[in-house]
Design a protein around this motif. Structure first.
Motif, short mmCIF file in Angstrom:
data_model
loop_
_atom_site.label_atom_id
_atom_site.label_comp_id
_atom_site.label_asym_id
_atom_site.label_seq_id
_atom_site.Cartn_x
_atom_site.Cartn_y
_atom_site.Cartn_z
N HIS A 50 0.86 -1.19 0.00
CA HIS A 50 0.00 0.00 0.00
C HIS A 50 0.89 1.24 0.00
N GLY A 51 0.30 2.40 -0.32
CA GLY A 51 1.08 3.61 -0.43
C GLY A 51 2.24 3.40 -1.38
N SER A 111 -1.35 -4.77 -5.03
CA SER A 111 -0.92 -3.44 -4.61
C SER A 111 -2.12 -2.50 -4.62
N GLU A 112 -2.02 -1.48 -3.78
CA GLU A 112 -3.04 -0.44 -3.76
C GLU A 112 -2.88 0.43 -5.00
N MET A 169 -5.39 -5.13 -8.15
CA MET A 169 -5.59 -3.88 -7.42
C MET A 169 -6.22 -4.15 -6.06
N ASP A 170 -5.54 -3.72 -5.00
CA ASP A 170 -6.11 -3.86 -3.66
C ASP A 170 -6.83 -2.56 -3.30
N TRP A 171 -8.08 -2.47 -3.74
CA TRP A 171 -8.90 -1.31 -3.40
C TRP A 171 -9.08 -1.21 -1.89
N GLY A 172 -9.16 -2.35 -1.23
CA GLY A 172 -9.16 -2.33 0.22
C GLY A 172 -10.46 -2.70 0.88
N GLY A 173 -11.50 -2.99 0.12
CA GLY A 173 -12.68 -3.45 0.83
C GLY A 173 -13.99 -3.29 0.09
#
Length: 668
Positions: A454-455, A472-473, A508-512
């Protein structure tokens, strides 16, 4: 001359053609895709290598510069093209964490040899498939009186993309370095513009890959172009696209190297290389529709695995307290509650976020991991990447930036059954940063750990290069929906952009998948979510990542906040895919995709528009005519989620409707 799939031509001597006016004679070579629809023309006019690309005879990329600048020679000019070796290449590989699991691509591969001062200086290698063009450079040692030059620095590339009149852009501005939260930028978390005018340069620093363009051709049809790069590792730098300001066509965009201020000024902006050397690939995906953009696999077609997986890595869904509960939720009792929650949902993991080192501690983390494993759940632990390149105070810090410390930490994780790590706050694309990513991945694989970043920068073929890499984000992600209502309002637009841009080139790890109605642990204070439940559920299909986080809370199971059919869907939703198909859509407005898991197809749609959207979808290739399908949709009157059914007609078509900020799912 076109190259058939079976013909292999080597050492093809190029004929010289007369240049216009008084200019020098130039060599020119045409390279075609296997189906003949894409043509790349390479020249050395006036000693400068250039290329242009057409699709179906229509120009999409005009005469554009090629070449690299080094500290031992300028390989952007004074070059002559001597010959091109052309061959047909068949690609066939498997990759279980990508948009297709079994990938087969026919391509034309051409190696164009350039000389400088009568000696070999540069090869430009082209990959031309039926939907992609890619090129890379191979540099050779330079002979001199003192011997050969074997160590060199590449300071930049001339590589450019010149676009014609009628082009509009879908671009994401690059941030200035050492800005933003705790001076962690660029963290590749800025928003896309929609159908913007060309001739700009973002916020003055260019644009983050990937970059999408719509080109109006002379015949009046649209052509789509997605520009990115792949194959970047610790031997090179990560790049961006820099716009050369112009108020009229043609519009030029060039490859830009990292900014000097990245990583707190540590490291150079160039790439130190050992000759001979091959650069990463520049990729261009083309199509008359968006299907080629969405379905392209070029980012992984052009790379090879760097090492073998140390174990059989597993994938699936997981829970994450931080996305709603933030830092305060990273304590022992709350994480234990989330472990029970994941186990009850049949999910595989829990992500324990920042500050666990102080709010839980290493000894209690060992206990927590034992408890998780007893429930069939694995833990991902958050880490700060930081050595000395940002001010982010969250810990654990100084555990990932030095090899000896990192390996000791990873050995502890292996001993305690930790599933993987999420490393945050990188902020740069310099060679030293790219090497850090690679070193973390390599060491993590030695200890059987999966990696999420992330970041961070865009992954460039990493799904295939690094078998323990997950996602990855590199996107304006779901945490911003929590931070402010503006991002919550923008969420539908963002998630209707990414299948065509960010998620088209890499996982892509959008995150939720956000199922809370309000952005607060109590689920009624703070600002609301602006999407429907069906939108969020469908986004789990339209977003591609092998470990999918679901932003729910344990109380969702006991307080009857979600209908039973929603919970069942979230339990059984796949996260890995055998095949992906584009069905319909437009960037930032709506998207309808189909993905196949095992033998079952899932069709998912999102609508970011303010009005209901009625569509007739052609799903004849997915479901037989007359098939009764489960239909997850938002009720047009109440907006509430419903599970109903719909049948395909005799032609394999089905009529559907998506509400504003709503979605749909079709499943047999």
């Amino acid at each position: 001359m076109n190259c058939s799939r079976r013909t292999i031509l080597t050492a093809v001597v190029l004929a010289s053609v007369l240049a216009v006016g008084s200019k020098a004679r130039a060599a020119e070579r045409s390279i075609s895709s296997p189906d003949g629809n894409i043509e790349v023309v390479v020249t050395d006019q006036d000693g400068k290598p250039t290329y242009r690309v057409s699709l179906g005879g229509q120009p999409l990329i005009l005469n554009s510069p090629l070449g690299v600048a080094t500290n031992y020679a300028d390989l952007t000019q004074g070059l002559s093209m001597k010959d091109c070796e052309v061959q047909s290449v068949s690609l066939d590989y498997r990759l279980g964490t990508w948009k297709q699991s079994h990938i087969q691509v026919e391509t034309t591969r051409a190696v164009c040899h350039f000389e400088k001062e009568g000696r070999p200086a540069l090869d430009i290698v082209f990959h031309v498939s039926n939907r992609d063009v890619a090129f890379r450079y191979k540099l050779y040692p330079k002979r001199g009186r003192g011997g050969e030059t074997l160590a060199a620095v590449i300071s930049g590339e001339a590589s450019g993309f010149v676009l014609p009149s009628g082009t509009t852009t879908f671009l994401c501005p690059q941030s200035k370095p050492m800005t933003g939260f705790a001076r962690t930028a660029p963290s590749y978390e800025t928003g896309y513009t929609l159908d913007d005018q060309p001739g700009k340069n973002g916020w003055g620093e260019g644009y983050t890959f990937p970059c999408l363009f719509k080109v109006a051709t002379p015949t009046g049809t649209n052509g789509w172009i997605l520009v990115s790069e792949t194959g970047t590792d610790g031997s090179y730098v990560g790049c961006r696209l820099v716009g050369e300001s112009a108020d009229h066509a043609p519009y030029t965009y060039r490859i830009g190297f990292p900014q000097a201020g990245e990583m707190n000024g540590q490291g150079t902006t160039g790439a130190a290389v050992s000759l001979p050397f091959e650069t990463p690939w520049r990729t261009i995906t083309l199509g008359t529709t968006l299907a080629n953009i969405v379905e392209s696999t070029v980012a992984n077609d052009l790379v090879q695995p760097k090492y073998q997986a140390s174990k059989d890595y597993t994938y699936g869904k997981g829970s994450w307290s931080w996305i709603i509960g933030m830092d305060a939720s990273c304590n022992f009792d709350e994480q234990k509650r989330y472990i029970d929650f994941s186990a009850a949902m049949g999910w595989r993991s829990v992500l324990v976020d920042a500050l666990w080192d102080t709010q839980i501690g290493y000894e209690k983390m060992e206990e927590l991991s034992r408890y998780a494993r007893s429930k069939g759940v694995g833990l991902f632990l958050w880490y700060n990447s930081n050595g000395a390149w940002n001010d982010a105070p969250q810990g654990p810090r100084h555990k990932m930036d030095k090899s000896a410390v990192r390996r000791k930490e990873m050995a502890w994780m292996q001993q305690n059954g930790i599933q993987g790590i999420k490393v945050d706050f990188f902020g740069g694309d310099k060679q030293t940063t790219m090497k850090l990513y690679e070193d973390i991945l390599f060491d993590a694989n030695r200890y059987g750990l999966q990696c999420i970043f992330h970041g961070c920068t865009l992954p460039r073929g990493w799904e295939r290069m690094y078998p323990n890499y997950v996602a990855s984000e590199a996107v304006l992600a779901s945490e911003n929906v929590f931070f402010g209502e503006g991002a919550a309002i923008r969420e539908p637009f963002d998630l209707c952009m990414h299948p065509y841009c960010r998620n088209a080139v890499a996982t892509m790890d959008w995150g939720g998948i956000i199922m809370n109605k309000f952005m607060a642990p109590d689920n009624h204070s703070r600002h609301p979510r602006h999407t429907t439940d069906i939108f969020e559920m469908a986004s789990g299909i339209t977003m591609q990542t092998a470990i999918q986080c679901v932003a729910m809370q344990p109380n969702n199971l006991t307080e009857n906040e979600l209908p039973t059919f929603e919970l069942e869907w979230l339990r059984q939703m796949p996260t890995t895919w055998e095949e992906t198909r584009y069905i319909d859509g437009y960037p930032g407005r709506y998207v309808v995709l189909a993905r196949r898991h095992a033998n079952e197809w899932y069709v998912a749609g999102l609508n970011a528009q303010k009005e209901p959207l009625k569509l007739t979808l052609d799903v004849a290739d997915l479901f037989p005519a007359g098939t009764q399908l489960k239909y997850y949709v938002d009720d047009r009157k109440t907006g509430q989620p419903v599970l109903t059914s719909v049948k395909t007609d005799r032609k394999g078509k089905v009529k559907v409707e998506m509400q504003p900020n709503g979605g749909l799912i079709l499943q047999k």
